[in-house]
Design a protein around this motif. Structure first.
Motif, mmCIF file in Angstrom:
data_model
loop_
_atom_site.group_PDB
_atom_site.id
_atom_site.type_symbol
_atom_site.label_atom_id
_atom_site.label_comp_id
_atom_site.label_asym_id
_atom_site.label_seq_id
_atom_site.Cartn_x
_atom_site.Cartn_y
_atom_site.Cartn_z
ATOM 1 N N ALA A 50 -11.192 2.976 -15.986
ATOM 2 C CA ALA A 50 -9.972 3.711 -15.640
ATOM 3 C C ALA A 50 -10.081 4.341 -14.254
ATOM 4 C CB ALA A 50 -9.702 4.799 -16.692
ATOM 5 N N PHE A 51 -11.235 4.907 -13.924
ATOM 6 C CA PHE A 51 -11.415 5.515 -12.609
ATOM 7 C C PHE A 51 -11.421 4.462 -11.501
ATOM 8 C CE2 PHE A 51 -13.496 9.365 -14.703
ATOM 9 C CZ PHE A 51 -12.359 10.139 -14.532
ATOM 10 N N VAL A 52 -11.991 3.301 -11.784
ATOM 11 C CA VAL A 52 -11.971 2.219 -10.787
ATOM 12 C C VAL A 52 -10.538 1.764 -10.530
ATOM 13 C CG1 VAL A 52 -12.602 -0.187 -10.372
ATOM 14 C CG2 VAL A 52 -14.315 1.411 -11.222
ATOM 15 N N ARG A 53 -9.751 1.586 -11.596
ATOM 16 C CA ARG A 53 -8.353 1.185 -11.427
ATOM 17 C C ARG A 53 -7.543 2.275 -10.731
ATOM 18 N NH1 ARG A 53 -7.902 -4.082 -11.165
ATOM 19 N NH2 ARG A 53 -8.414 -5.176 -13.108
ATOM 20 N N ALA A 54 -7.837 3.522 -11.036
ATOM 21 C CA ALA A 54 -7.142 4.622 -10.363
ATOM 22 C C ALA A 54 -7.446 4.614 -8.872
ATOM 23 C CB ALA A 54 -7.552 5.960 -10.979
ATOM 24 N N THR A 55 -8.704 4.406 -8.524
ATOM 25 C CA THR A 55 -9.085 4.354 -7.105
ATOM 26 C C THR A 55 -8.399 3.188 -6.409
ATOM 27 O OG1 THR A 55 -11.226 5.366 -7.592
ATOM 28 C CG2 THR A 55 -11.032 4.150 -5.519
ATOM 29 N N GLN A 56 -8.345 2.041 -7.069
ATOM 30 C CA GLN A 56 -7.664 0.876 -6.491
ATOM 31 C C GLN A 56 -6.202 1.191 -6.198
ATOM 32 O OE1 GLN A 56 -7.489 -2.466 -9.148
ATOM 33 N NE2 GLN A 56 -5.959 -3.532 -7.913
ATOM 34 N N GLU A 57 -5.498 1.783 -7.168
ATOM 35 C CA GLU A 57 -4.078 2.085 -6.987
ATOM 36 C C GLU A 57 -3.876 3.148 -5.910
ATOM 37 O OE1 GLU A 57 -0.023 1.728 -7.543
ATOM 38 O OE2 GLU A 57 -1.659 0.486 -8.324
ATOM 39 N N ILE A 58 -4.741 4.154 -5.884
ATOM 40 C CA ILE A 58 -4.619 5.224 -4.890
ATOM 41 C C ILE A 58 -4.817 4.681 -3.484
ATOM 42 C CG2 ILE A 58 -5.745 7.314 -4.031
ATOM 43 C CD1 ILE A 58 -6.324 7.973 -7.038
ATOM 44 N N VAL A 59 -5.858 3.868 -3.292
ATOM 45 C CA VAL A 59 -6.131 3.310 -1.962
ATOM 46 C C VAL A 59 -4.992 2.390 -1.538
ATOM 47 C CG1 VAL A 59 -7.658 1.801 -0.657
ATOM 48 C CG2 VAL A 59 -8.629 3.530 -2.168
ATOM 49 N N THR A 60 -4.507 1.559 -2.447
ATOM 50 C CA THR A 60 -3.409 0.650 -2.115
ATOM 51 C C THR A 60 -2.164 1.418 -1.697
ATOM 52 O OG1 THR A 60 -4.251 -1.027 -3.649
ATOM 53 C CG2 THR A 60 -1.941 -1.197 -2.997
ATOM 54 N N ASN A 61 -1.808 2.469 -2.444
ATOM 55 C CA ASN A 61 -0.635 3.267 -2.093
ATOM 56 C C ASN A 61 -0.827 3.990 -0.763
ATOM 57 O OD1 ASN A 61 0.803 2.557 -4.348
ATOM 58 N ND2 ASN A 61 0.193 4.338 -5.538
ATOM 59 N N THR A 62 -2.059 4.440 -0.497
ATOM 60 C CA THR A 62 -2.322 5.120 0.773
ATOM 61 C C THR A 62 -2.124 4.163 1.940
ATOM 62 O OG1 THR A 62 -3.929 6.579 -0.303
ATOM 63 C CG2 THR A 62 -4.043 6.404 2.094
ATOM 64 N N ILE A 63 -2.627 2.943 1.816
ATOM 65 C CA ILE A 63 -2.466 1.946 2.877
ATOM 66 C C ILE A 63 -1.003 1.571 3.051
ATOM 67 C CG2 ILE A 63 -2.994 -0.436 3.522
ATOM 68 C CD1 ILE A 63 -5.675 -0.103 2.084
ATOM 69 N N ARG A 64 -0.293 1.460 1.934
ATOM 70 C CA ARG A 64 1.067 0.931 1.971
ATOM 71 C C ARG A 64 2.103 1.971 2.384
ATOM 72 N NH1 ARG A 64 2.541 -1.744 -3.521
ATOM 73 N NH2 ARG A 64 0.817 -3.085 -2.831
ATOM 74 N N HIS A 65 1.934 3.223 1.947
ATOM 75 C CA HIS A 65 3.014 4.198 2.094
ATOM 76 C C HIS A 65 2.661 5.455 2.882
ATOM 77 C CE1 HIS A 65 5.155 1.811 -0.832
ATOM 78 N NE2 HIS A 65 4.240 2.039 -1.773
ATOM 79 N N ALA A 66 1.401 5.882 2.872
ATOM 80 C CA ALA A 66 1.097 7.256 3.306
ATOM 81 C C ALA A 66 0.982 7.419 4.812
ATOM 82 C CB ALA A 66 -0.201 7.740 2.647
ATOM 83 N N ASP A 67 0.720 6.336 5.545
ATOM 84 C CA ASP A 67 0.454 6.445 6.980
ATOM 85 C C ASP A 67 -0.667 7.457 7.224
ATOM 86 O OD1 ASP A 67 0.810 5.873 9.704
ATOM 87 O OD2 ASP A 67 2.144 7.590 9.964
ATOM 88 N N ALA A 68 -1.712 7.356 6.416
ATOM 89 C CA ALA A 68 -2.839 8.299 6.493
ATOM 90 C C ALA A 68 -4.005 7.661 7.228
ATOM 91 C CB ALA A 68 -3.269 8.719 5.089
ATOM 92 N N ARG A 69 -4.891 8.532 7.723
ATOM 93 C CA ARG A 69 -6.096 8.054 8.397
ATOM 94 C C ARG A 69 -7.362 8.374 7.600
ATOM 95 N NH1 ARG A 69 -2.488 9.369 12.184
ATOM 96 N NH2 ARG A 69 -2.896 11.599 12.028
#
Length: 367
Positions: free
Chosen positions: A284-303
């Motif tokens: 569950a934590f691995v899948r959560a990390t995957q989704e969080i990183v993907t959303n950060t790359i796609r939407h957050a414009d974060a560094r």
């Protein structure tokens, strides 16, 4: 130290170029048909609007309005100058940034409108029709070239982002597959230990128990010692089997594998030594990390993205924060909703907060 992003460098380059182009008008080297103070104020408004148009942290509607103001301000600057000079470059800048704000057809319409404005300016400020035509063709080609270059750059950025997302998904799948294989191997070894050695030691214990009833004090003493050794050995085997079945996955290594080699995003992973989780929680934590990183790359414009996992005798908590633009009222997509359902099935919960960057918190009860 905060890292300067590509968008900030681009904004700084546009600022420097625009000031250089309008410099003669700002210092009075060329005349203006309106008061110089108003012309300078108009130029300042153009700069603010242009930078606002490319500021991805602003809402889409605000960026649209800023771009429209920048376009009109550039026209006004050119038409109120006593000579063209390099002022049409301001219109080129608006054409270049149009693809970051509006669809490409709208950007092409802006190029056409800019060209008409340059035509009006050239007609009123140049006496030779040939000179005006050359200026017109030159800036038309420059605008089209810069617009197409921006389109190409955006496509390259999108492809890199999609590649990074695919990389994260592949790494997560690889980690989960490795964990599954390791768990299957541990279970196989535990079964073999139990079926072979455990069975033999059980038989040995029964035989020694029977031998205790034989005559002879010396024999009884040795048999009792052997009985204790056999029982201790059986207990050790059972403890080893239990550890093999419940051995905690290396969560930190798994999360680092998921988040490594991501272009443009600096990810920090911290897992507390006290964290002890089973395979289901780890997945569950691995899948959560995957989704969080993907959303950060796609939407957050974060560094930067910081992910920490802490645990105590009550719960284990994953906390992820980025330095992106966030969302005061975040709406959960299918990915985050699915994660919430996954953690709920484990007896935990998932929450999000977009007030300062974007933050995701996932909890599972201690096992």
């Amino acid at each position: 130290m905060r890292r300067v992003g590509t968008d900030e460098w681009s904004g700084l380059a546009m600022l420097v170029l625009a000031v250089a182009v309008a410099g003669p008008g700002l210092v009075g080297a060329i005349g203006t048909t309106i008061a110089r103070g108003w012309w300078i104020a108009l130029f300042a408004g153009y700069l603010v609007a242009l930078l606002g148009a490319v500021a991805t942290r602003l809402s889409r509607l605000v960026r649209y309005a800023a771009f429209a103001v920048a376009v009109v301000a550039a026209w006004a600057l050119l038409l109120t100058a006593a000579t063209l000079g390099l002022l049409p470059v301001l219109l080129v800048l608006t054409a270049a940034v149009s693809v970051y704000v509006v669809p490409v057809p709208v950007g092409l319409a802006v190029v056409v409108a800019n060209t008409l404005v340059i035509t009006i300016g050239a007609a009123s400020l140049t006496r030779a029709p040939a000179d005006g035509a050359m200026i017109l063709v030159f800036y038309l080609l420059i605008q089209v070239a810069t617009l197409l270059s921006s389109v190409t750059l955006l496509r390259e950025q999108r492809m890199r982002r999609e590649l990074a997302e695919a990389h994260v998904e592949l790494q997560a799948a690889s980690v989960l597959l490795s964990e599954s294989a390791a768990t299957a191997e541990r279970l196989r070894i535990s079964r073999e230990l139990h079926d072979l050695i455990g069975h033999q030691l059980t038989v040995l214990t029964l035989e020694l128990e029977t031998a205790r009833h034989l005559e002879g004090p010396a024999v009884r003493t040795h048999l009792e010692r052997a009985d204790r050794v056999a029982r201790d050995l059986l207990g050790d085997v059972r403890a080893t089997v239990g550890r093999l079945r419940t051995e905690s996955p290396d969560l930190e290594q798994a999360l680092r594998r998921v988040t490594r080699d991501l272009p443009g995003l600096d990810v920090t992973i911290e897992v507390s030594p006290e964290v002890r989780i089973d395979e289901d929680d780890s997945a569950a934590f691995v899948r959560a990390t995957q989704e969080i990183v993907t959303n950060t790359i796609r939407h957050a414009d974060a560094r930067t993205l910081r992910i920490s996992v802490t645990g105590d005798d009550r719960e284990t908590v994953l906390d992820a924060r980025d330095d992106g633009r966030g969302a005061p009222e975040p709406s959960l997509g299918n990915g985050l909703r699915g994660l919430g359902e996954r953690f709920a099935a484990l007896g935990g919960e998932l929450s999000v907060d977009g007030c300062d960057g974007f933050r995701v918190t996932a909890r599972v009860p201690a096992r």
